[in-house]
Design a protein around this motif. Structure first.
Motif, PDB file in Angstrom:
ATOM      1  N   VAL A   1      68.735 -18.488 -81.062  1.00 47.74           N
ATOM      2  CA  VAL A   1      68.349 -18.228 -82.364  1.00 47.74           C
ATOM      3  C   VAL A   1      69.831 -17.659 -83.024  1.00 47.74           C
ATOM      4  O   VAL A   1      70.270 -17.781 -84.161  1.00 47.74           O
ATOM      5  N   LEU A   2      70.814 -17.392 -82.197  1.00 49.34           N
ATOM      6  CA  LEU A   2      72.231 -16.834 -82.501  1.00 49.34           C
ATOM      7  C   LEU A   2      73.176 -17.473 -81.623  1.00 49.34           C
ATOM      8  O   LEU A   2      74.086 -18.284 -81.917  1.00 49.34           O
ATOM      9  N   ALA A   3      73.229 -16.809 -80.343  1.00 45.00           N
ATOM     10  CA  ALA A   3      74.232 -17.120 -79.268  1.00 45.00           C
ATOM     11  C   ALA A   3      74.357 -18.647 -79.225  1.00 45.00           C
ATOM     12  O   ALA A   3      73.433 -19.319 -78.935  1.00 45.00           O
ATOM     13  N   PRO A   4      75.485 -19.194 -78.999  1.00 43.79           N
ATOM     14  CA  PRO A   4      75.696 -20.526 -78.682  1.00 43.79           C
ATOM     15  C   PRO A   4      75.324 -21.194 -77.222  1.00 43.79           C
ATOM     16  O   PRO A   4      75.138 -20.170 -76.296  1.00 43.79           O
ATOM     17  N   ARG A   5      74.925 -22.363 -77.048  1.00 37.94           N
ATOM     18  CA  ARG A   5      74.729 -22.752 -75.907  1.00 37.94           C
ATOM     19  C   ARG A   5      75.529 -22.560 -74.664  1.00 37.94           C
ATOM     20  O   ARG A   5      74.997 -22.315 -73.561  1.00 37.94           O
ATOM     21  N   SER A   6      76.789 -22.582 -74.933  1.00 40.19           N
ATOM     22  CA  SER A   6      77.807 -22.394 -74.097  1.00 40.19           C
ATOM     23  C   SER A   6      77.547 -20.950 -73.463  1.00 40.19           C
ATOM     24  O   SER A   6      77.974 -20.783 -72.597  1.00 40.19           O
ATOM     25  N   VAL A   7      77.347 -19.885 -74.301  1.00 43.83           N
ATOM     26  CA  VAL A   7      77.029 -18.507 -73.807  1.00 43.83           C
ATOM     27  C   VAL A   7      75.994 -18.437 -72.918  1.00 43.83           C
ATOM     28  O   VAL A   7      76.052 -17.906 -71.904  1.00 43.83           O
ATOM     29  N   TYR A   8      74.963 -19.148 -73.139  1.00 42.52           N
ATOM     30  CA  TYR A   8      73.636 -19.033 -72.309  1.00 42.52           C
ATOM     31  C   TYR A   8      73.877 -19.489 -71.114  1.00 42.52           C
ATOM     32  O   TYR A   8      73.744 -19.060 -69.933  1.00 42.52           O
ATOM     33  N   GLU A   9      74.574 -20.674 -71.002  1.00 39.98           N
ATOM     34  CA  GLU A   9      74.848 -21.610 -69.869  1.00 39.98           C
ATOM     35  C   GLU A   9      75.539 -20.891 -68.755  1.00 39.98           C
ATOM     36  O   GLU A   9      75.697 -20.839 -67.886  1.00 39.98           O
ATOM     37  N   ALA A  10      77.011 -20.115 -69.617  1.00 44.62           N
ATOM     38  CA  ALA A  10      77.776 -19.410 -68.716  1.00 44.62           C
ATOM     39  C   ALA A  10      77.028 -18.300 -67.978  1.00 44.62           C
ATOM     40  O   ALA A  10      77.327 -18.000 -66.955  1.00 44.62           O
ATOM     41  N   LYS A  11      76.458 -17.598 -68.812  1.00 46.42           N
ATOM     42  CA  LYS A  11      75.510 -16.309 -68.371  1.00 46.42           C
ATOM     43  C   LYS A  11      74.500 -16.785 -67.057  1.00 46.42           C
ATOM     44  O   LYS A  11      74.452 -16.330 -65.910  1.00 46.42           O
ATOM     45  N   ALA A  12      73.619 -17.889 -67.481  1.00 45.98           N
ATOM     46  CA  ALA A  12      72.751 -18.233 -66.338  1.00 45.98           C
ATOM     47  C   ALA A  12      73.518 -18.761 -65.130  1.00 45.98           C
ATOM     48  O   ALA A  12      73.007 -18.478 -64.241  1.00 45.98           O
ATOM     49  N   ALA A  13      74.502 -19.594 -65.275  1.00 54.56           N
ATOM     50  CA  ALA A  13      75.067 -19.812 -64.028  1.00 54.56           C
ATOM     51  C   ALA A  13      75.505 -18.798 -63.254  1.00 54.56           C
ATOM     52  O   ALA A  13      75.712 -18.644 -62.244  1.00 54.56           O
ATOM     53  N   ARG A  14      76.238 -17.743 -63.966  1.00 56.42           N
ATOM     54  CA  ARG A  14      76.594 -16.620 -63.219  1.00 56.42           C
ATOM     55  C   ARG A  14      75.614 -15.765 -62.594  1.00 56.42           C
ATOM     56  O   ARG A  14      75.585 -15.290 -61.405  1.00 56.42           O
ATOM     57  N   TRP A  15      74.488 -15.556 -63.323  1.00 52.24           N
ATOM     58  CA  TRP A  15      73.149 -14.729 -62.690  1.00 52.24           C
ATOM     59  C   TRP A  15      72.863 -15.601 -61.311  1.00 52.24           C
ATOM     60  O   TRP A  15      72.325 -15.057 -60.513  1.00 52.24           O
ATOM     61  N   GLN A  16      72.771 -17.177 -61.804  1.00 54.07           N
ATOM     62  CA  GLN A  16      72.003 -17.779 -60.698  1.00 54.07           C
ATOM     63  C   GLN A  16      72.923 -17.641 -59.272  1.00 54.07           C
ATOM     64  O   GLN A  16      72.439 -17.742 -58.342  1.00 54.07           O
ATOM     65  N   GLU A  17      74.257 -17.481 -59.530  1.00 52.58           N
ATOM     66  CA  GLU A  17      75.128 -17.193 -58.238  1.00 52.58           C
ATOM     67  C   GLU A  17      74.746 -15.804 -57.625  1.00 52.58           C
ATOM     68  O   GLU A  17      74.609 -15.964 -56.272  1.00 52.58           O
ATOM     69  N   GLN A  18      74.218 -14.909 -58.327  1.00 53.85           N
ATOM     70  CA  GLN A  18      74.192 -13.614 -57.735  1.00 53.85           C
ATOM     71  C   GLN A  18      72.468 -13.801 -57.323  1.00 53.85           C
ATOM     72  O   GLN A  18      72.208 -13.095 -56.153  1.00 53.85           O
TER      73      GLN A  18
END
Length: 207
Positions: free
Chosen positions: A170-187
């Protein structure tokens, strides 16, 4: 499974799980003393506490900071927000964690410079929470004056308890979502990360 319990029992379970994080409950208690308009403790410190408890990790594992949102449209100056931040710095000064306080009424003034897309002015703290990059992040908790917990969870709690990361385009770009998701999945490798919807899918669904 907690996600299949009736909603009132899910809320009870959420409080029980979040209360395992002593740092979170301390931040909630101290934030309440600031008496900020429309405030919530929100974002990673909440859903990541749940992820930790569900995966049998220490409750504070991987939590970078504790976010406190409030909403004051009466004075949109940086000076007014900075005064609140400095007061909060004193309140939380002896805690070994970073507590970030932000006036969500001001987000539209700096969001485009930081993320590259325009952000319409929010009308409330809840509206700001609605616009996190993942629906799983859309969660806020505050302590009311009578000691009750107020929980804001516009997308429910099932994904949080089920370790599902779902995009919220709805607002944040795809790149923000994917970067956050990748970082979370590492943890938290147990996470199921859902893909950002394609343009054709977004159009087809009326979005």
């Amino acid at each position: 499974m907690i996600s299949r319990l009736p909603l009132d029992q899910q809320l009870d379970s959420l409080r029980a799980v979040l209360s395992r994080n002593d740092m979170l409950t301390e931040v909630l208690a101290r934030a309440a003393t600031l008496d900020l308009p429309g405030w919530y403790v929100t974002a990673g410190c909440l859903f990541q506490t749940v992820w930790n408890v569900v995966t049998d990790s220490p409750p504070t594992n991987g939590i970078k900071d504790y976010d406190v949102f409030y909403f004051d449209a009466g004075d949109l100056s940086w000076e007014a927000e900075d005064a609140v931040i400095k007061t909060g710095r004193e309140v939380f000064s002896d805690l070994p964690v970073e507590v970030e306080i932000r006036n969500e009424a001001r987000v539209h003034l700096w969001y485009e410079d930081k993320f590259g897309v325009a952000c319409p002015p929010y009308e409330s703290t809840e509206a700001a929470i609605d616009n996190f990059a993942a629906t799983t992040c859309c969660l806020g908790v505050r302590l009311e004056r009578d000691g009750r917990w107020r929980v804001y969870a516009p997308h429910g709690l099932s994904d949080v308890f089920n370790l599902v990361v779902r995009p919220n385009p709805v607002l944040a770009p795809r790149s923000v979502y994917e970067a956050k998701a990748a970082r979370w999945q590492e943890q938290w490798p147990e996470l199921t990360v859902l893909e950002w919807p394609s343009t054709s899918l977004t159009i087809a669904s009326g979005g």
